[in-house]
Scaffold this motif. Structure first.
Motif, mmCIF file in Angstrom:
data_model
loop_
_atom_site.group_PDB
_atom_site.id
_atom_site.type_symbol
_atom_site.label_atom_id
_atom_site.label_comp_id
_atom_site.label_asym_id
_atom_site.label_seq_id
_atom_site.Cartn_x
_atom_site.Cartn_y
_atom_site.Cartn_z
ATOM 1 N N GLY A 131 87.061 44.639 41.538
ATOM 2 C CA GLY A 131 86.187 43.765 40.673
ATOM 3 C C GLY A 131 86.170 42.253 40.998
ATOM 4 N N THR A 145 88.157 50.034 33.067
ATOM 5 C CA THR A 145 88.766 48.776 32.269
ATOM 6 C C THR A 145 90.396 49.026 32.017
ATOM 7 O OG1 THR A 145 88.108 49.757 30.098
ATOM 8 C CG2 THR A 145 86.655 48.213 31.178
ATOM 9 N N SER A 175 91.284 41.380 33.494
ATOM 10 C CA SER A 175 90.222 41.043 32.907
ATOM 11 C C SER A 175 88.956 41.321 33.413
ATOM 12 C CB SER A 175 90.218 39.497 32.739
ATOM 13 O OG SER A 175 89.908 38.785 33.985
ATOM 14 N N GLY A 176 87.905 41.698 32.638
ATOM 15 C CA GLY A 176 86.574 42.219 33.407
ATOM 16 C C GLY A 176 86.562 43.731 33.751
ATOM 17 N N PHE A 177 85.257 43.960 34.260
ATOM 18 C CA PHE A 177 85.145 45.385 34.395
ATOM 19 C C PHE A 177 85.605 45.660 35.882
ATOM 20 C CE2 PHE A 177 82.635 45.247 30.860
ATOM 21 C CZ PHE A 177 82.930 46.431 30.160
ATOM 22 N N ASP A 230 83.353 53.280 36.389
ATOM 23 C CA ASP A 230 83.672 52.163 35.645
ATOM 24 C C ASP A 230 85.139 52.206 35.170
ATOM 25 O OD1 ASP A 230 81.060 50.747 35.995
ATOM 26 O OD2 ASP A 230 80.606 52.079 34.233
ATOM 27 N N SER A 284 84.829 48.194 39.255
ATOM 28 C CA SER A 284 83.923 49.264 39.893
ATOM 29 C C SER A 284 84.562 50.174 40.734
ATOM 30 C CB SER A 284 82.576 48.689 40.292
ATOM 31 O OG SER A 284 81.679 48.033 39.182
ATOM 32 N N ASP A 316 88.941 56.569 26.720
ATOM 33 C CA ASP A 316 89.783 55.466 26.473
ATOM 34 C C ASP A 316 91.097 55.658 26.134
ATOM 35 O OD1 ASP A 316 89.299 52.479 25.848
ATOM 36 O OD2 ASP A 316 90.351 53.504 24.003
ATOM 37 N N ASN A 330 93.616 46.769 30.395
ATOM 38 C CA ASN A 330 94.192 45.670 29.582
ATOM 39 C C ASN A 330 94.774 44.510 30.550
ATOM 40 O OD1 ASN A 330 93.084 46.478 26.905
ATOM 41 N ND2 ASN A 330 95.153 48.099 27.092
ATOM 42 N N ASP A 383 92.414 50.794 27.625
ATOM 43 C CA ASP A 383 92.043 51.188 29.032
ATOM 44 C C ASP A 383 91.073 52.399 29.134
ATOM 45 O OD1 ASP A 383 94.050 49.369 29.881
ATOM 46 O OD2 ASP A 383 95.704 50.769 30.037
#
Length: 175
Positions: free
Chosen positions: A152, A117, A122-124, A115, A126, A85, A119, A89
């Motif tokens: 996503g 992520t 929005s959301g995850f 996975d 894949s 992380d 900023n 992010d």
């Protein structure tokens, strides 16, 4: 003479009070920093460095590296979790230990996704296409490369994660 003594005593009192106040403030600041570090590390995350734990990649062509990684010290699990992380992010994926063969590509898929992520999204997200290749693996460390395309349901963007490299410790005192 008495007046000079009172003035000197007053100055001494002010100096001592200021000194004690600064000392107490410095101690309070040190304690606050120690508490913040403990909170930051409560998830098990540790700071990255080039000679130890790291995860880095290009995300849509921009260099990204994890500021913190969460090493996987689980002995009984058949899975290694690679996770990093940087200010929200983050990216992660798992590696099935019994399937590790040095140099063999492990594809990402519906059943084995990376996975992501960000900023800005929005959301995850894949990563269902791409792969991870373990380049070194022993009782202390796992190292490898990876790439994937992340999508996503909250965006129609396809985010390219390329040139990924990782090195994660498998024991707390790996050197």
């Amino acid at each position: 003479m008495k007046f000079k003594m009172i003035v000197l005593l007053g100055i001494y009192t002010v100096i001592m009070a200021t000194s004690c106040s600064n000392s107490a403030q410095g101690e309070a600041t040190s304690q606050a920093n120690a508490i913040q570090e403990a909170v930051d590390n409560s998830s098990g995350a540790i700071t990255t460095n080039e000679n130890g734990n790291y995860i880095k990649a290009k995300i849509d062509g921009r260099n990204w590296s994890a500021a913190k990684v969460t090493p996987d010290y689980s002995v009984g699990s058949n899975y290694l979790r690679i996770a990093g992380d940087n200010k929200g992010d983050g990216l992660s994926f798992t590696i099935w230990k019994p399937g590790v063969r040095i140099g063999k590509a492990i594809p990402f898929s519906d059943n084995h996704a990376a996975d992501l992520t960000l900023n800005e999204v929005s959301g995850f997200l894949s990563g269902l296409t791409g792969e991870v290749v373990v380049t070194a693996y022993d009782d202390q460390w796992v190292e490898g490369t990876f790439y994937f395309t992340a999508t996503g349901s909250s965006t129609d963007r396809k985010i390219q994660v390329t040139d990924g490299h990782f090195r994660i410790s498998l024991v707390a005192d790996a050197k």
